[in-house]
Design a protein around this motif. Structure first.
Motif, mmCIF file in Angstrom:
data_model
loop_
_atom_site.group_PDB
_atom_site.id
_atom_site.type_symbol
_atom_site.label_atom_id
_atom_site.label_comp_id
_atom_site.label_asym_id
_atom_site.label_seq_id
_atom_site.Cartn_x
_atom_site.Cartn_y
_atom_site.Cartn_z
ATOM 1 N N GLU A 2 0.825 -1.201 0.000
ATOM 2 C CA GLU A 2 0.000 0.000 0.000
ATOM 3 C C GLU A 2 0.863 1.255 0.000
ATOM 4 N N ASN A 3 0.539 2.180 -0.897
ATOM 5 C CA ASN A 3 1.279 3.431 -0.963
ATOM 6 C C ASN A 3 0.932 4.309 0.222
ATOM 7 N N LYS A 4 1.952 4.977 0.752
ATOM 8 C CA LYS A 4 1.734 5.877 1.877
ATOM 9 C C LYS A 4 1.701 7.322 1.401
ATOM 10 N N GLU A 5 0.824 8.086 2.020
ATOM 11 C CA GLU A 5 0.756 9.510 1.712
ATOM 12 C C GLU A 5 1.911 10.218 2.415
ATOM 13 N N THR A 6 2.443 11.235 1.775
ATOM 14 C CA THR A 6 3.590 11.956 2.322
ATOM 15 C C THR A 6 3.150 13.130 3.184
ATOM 16 N N THR A 30 -2.873 1.590 12.353
ATOM 17 C CA THR A 30 -3.252 1.313 10.964
ATOM 18 C C THR A 30 -3.910 2.516 10.301
ATOM 19 N N ASN A 33 -1.396 6.032 7.838
ATOM 20 C CA ASN A 33 -0.714 5.500 6.665
ATOM 21 C C ASN A 33 0.047 6.623 5.950
ATOM 22 N N TYR A 34 1.048 7.166 6.674
ATOM 23 C CA TYR A 34 1.786 8.320 6.159
ATOM 24 C C TYR A 34 3.286 8.109 6.319
ATOM 25 N N GLU A 35 4.029 8.787 5.491
ATOM 26 C CA GLU A 35 5.483 8.815 5.604
ATOM 27 C C GLU A 35 5.928 10.254 5.851
ATOM 28 N N PRO A 131 5.263 4.786 13.572
ATOM 29 C CA PRO A 131 5.220 6.006 12.755
ATOM 30 C C PRO A 131 4.568 7.195 13.458
#
Length: 338
Positions: A2-6, A30, A33-35, A131
């Motif tokens: 799953e791609n993470k939002e920046t 969960t 879901n961010y970087e 995170p």
């Protein structure tokens, strides 16, 4: 995968958004879901000093204040990484990594402290944390260091409080973000008492710089202006008490020791510099090195040693062993040897 939002950390507004978002996801990782990404254009520590001696350079006294600020940052780093607010816990590599470089702008006394490197190193060293935790700590540390809100809060107890801007809309926006930061800080400290040490570091560091100013001088820290009257008040309330640390190296005769705790001893040493009672902590040395010094003290041996003398207001607070030279061919008996 799953791609993470920046989430890009750049200024106080983005910091507040990141902290709030992460706080809301603390109980459910969960959902987060961010970087976290630290912008190349991230805001820095911005300081401006005003006074007859400040035009395109700083005084030696103010440079000392900046040095004390850096020492406070090191203590906060040590507390965050090692759980102890002692610079001795940091390796040389860590000291280099977490050094804030200050630049003085040509033409006026504007000082910029670059924070991107230390935030990136912290971000890397926190990679094993959840995170949400990492986002909260990095965002909070950034806000504490750059906004000057600790000085704003400190000055808020006085009658004169200034935001160092002239545009009214900017003043309102900055005040709003400061207020938001104070509200978030209460929640952050509930879950992460560590950040209290960063508040103390920023406040002590700012005070060190303020106390290095002369009467009539003033200073901006971030968006907060400290007037000449406030400088005078702060100096009166809290006279300079930052520790000075002197290094003494040479050959010392060790002529006695005693155990203070299981992990700390007191050693009597002397040479041409004088006689000293120094402490040595097991956590700063290997078990073999600690045992070696005990035996040498019992034998009245001569040892090449470096000690640090910590003074506050000309009063000695502590003298401790920072390093010594051991003969590699010199055997160490076990603790049980008679």
């Amino acid at each position: 995968m799953e791609n993470k939002e920046t989430l890009v950390l750049k200024g106080i507004e983005s910091a507040n958004q990141i902290i709030e978002l992460a706080l809301n996801s603390l109980r459910n990782e969960t959902e987060f879901n961010y970087e976290l990404v630290i912008s190349d254009d991230i805001e820095n520590i911005e300081i401006k000093v005003y006074g007859d001696k400040f035009h395109d350079s700083i005084t030696g006294q103010f440079a000392r204040g900046i040095w004390e600020f850096q020492q406070e940052i090191y203590r906060a780093i040590a507390f965050t990484i090692h759980g102890v607010a002692s610079i001795r816990k940091l390796s040389k590599e860590e000291l280099d990594q977490y050094n804030i470089t200050f630049y003085v702008k040509d033409g006026c006394t504007e000082i910029k402290g670059v924070v991107k490197p230390i935030l990136k190193f912290l971000n890397k060293n926190m990679e094993n944390l959840p995170p949400t935790t990492k986002a909260i700590l990095i965002g909070t540390i950034f806000a504490i260091l750059t906004t000057g809100f600790v000085v704003w809060r400190m000055n808020a107890q006085d009658t004169e409080v200034e935001i160092a801007r002239t545009n009214q809309k900017t003043i309102e926006a900055v005040t709003k973000e400061h207020t938001k930061q104070l509200e978030l800080m209460k929640d952050v400290k509930t879950f992460f008492p560590t950040v209290q040490r960063w508040e103390e570091a920023a406040e002590s560091g700012a005070k060190a710089m303020i106390k290095s100013l002369d009467d009539g001088d003033s200073m901006d820290y971030g968006e907060t202006h400290v007037s000449s009257d406030q400088v005078k008040t702060i100096k009166q309330k809290s006279p300079r008490s930052q520790p000075d640390e002197d290094t003494i190296s040479g050959k010392f005769e060790l002529y006695g020791f005693k155990d203070i705790t299981d992990n700390k001893i007191s050693i009597e040493i002397r040479n041409a510099s004088g006689e000293f009672t120094v402490t040595m902590e097991a956590e700063d040395f290997s078990p073999e090195e600690f045992l070696y010094i005990k035996h040498k003290a019992a034998d009245n041996a001569m040892i090449e040693m470096t000690i640090k003398k910590v003074t506050v207001r000309d009063r000695t607070k502590e003298i401790y062993v920072s390093d010594f030279t051991r003969n590699p061919d010199d055997p160490i008996e076990s603790e049980d040897a008679d």
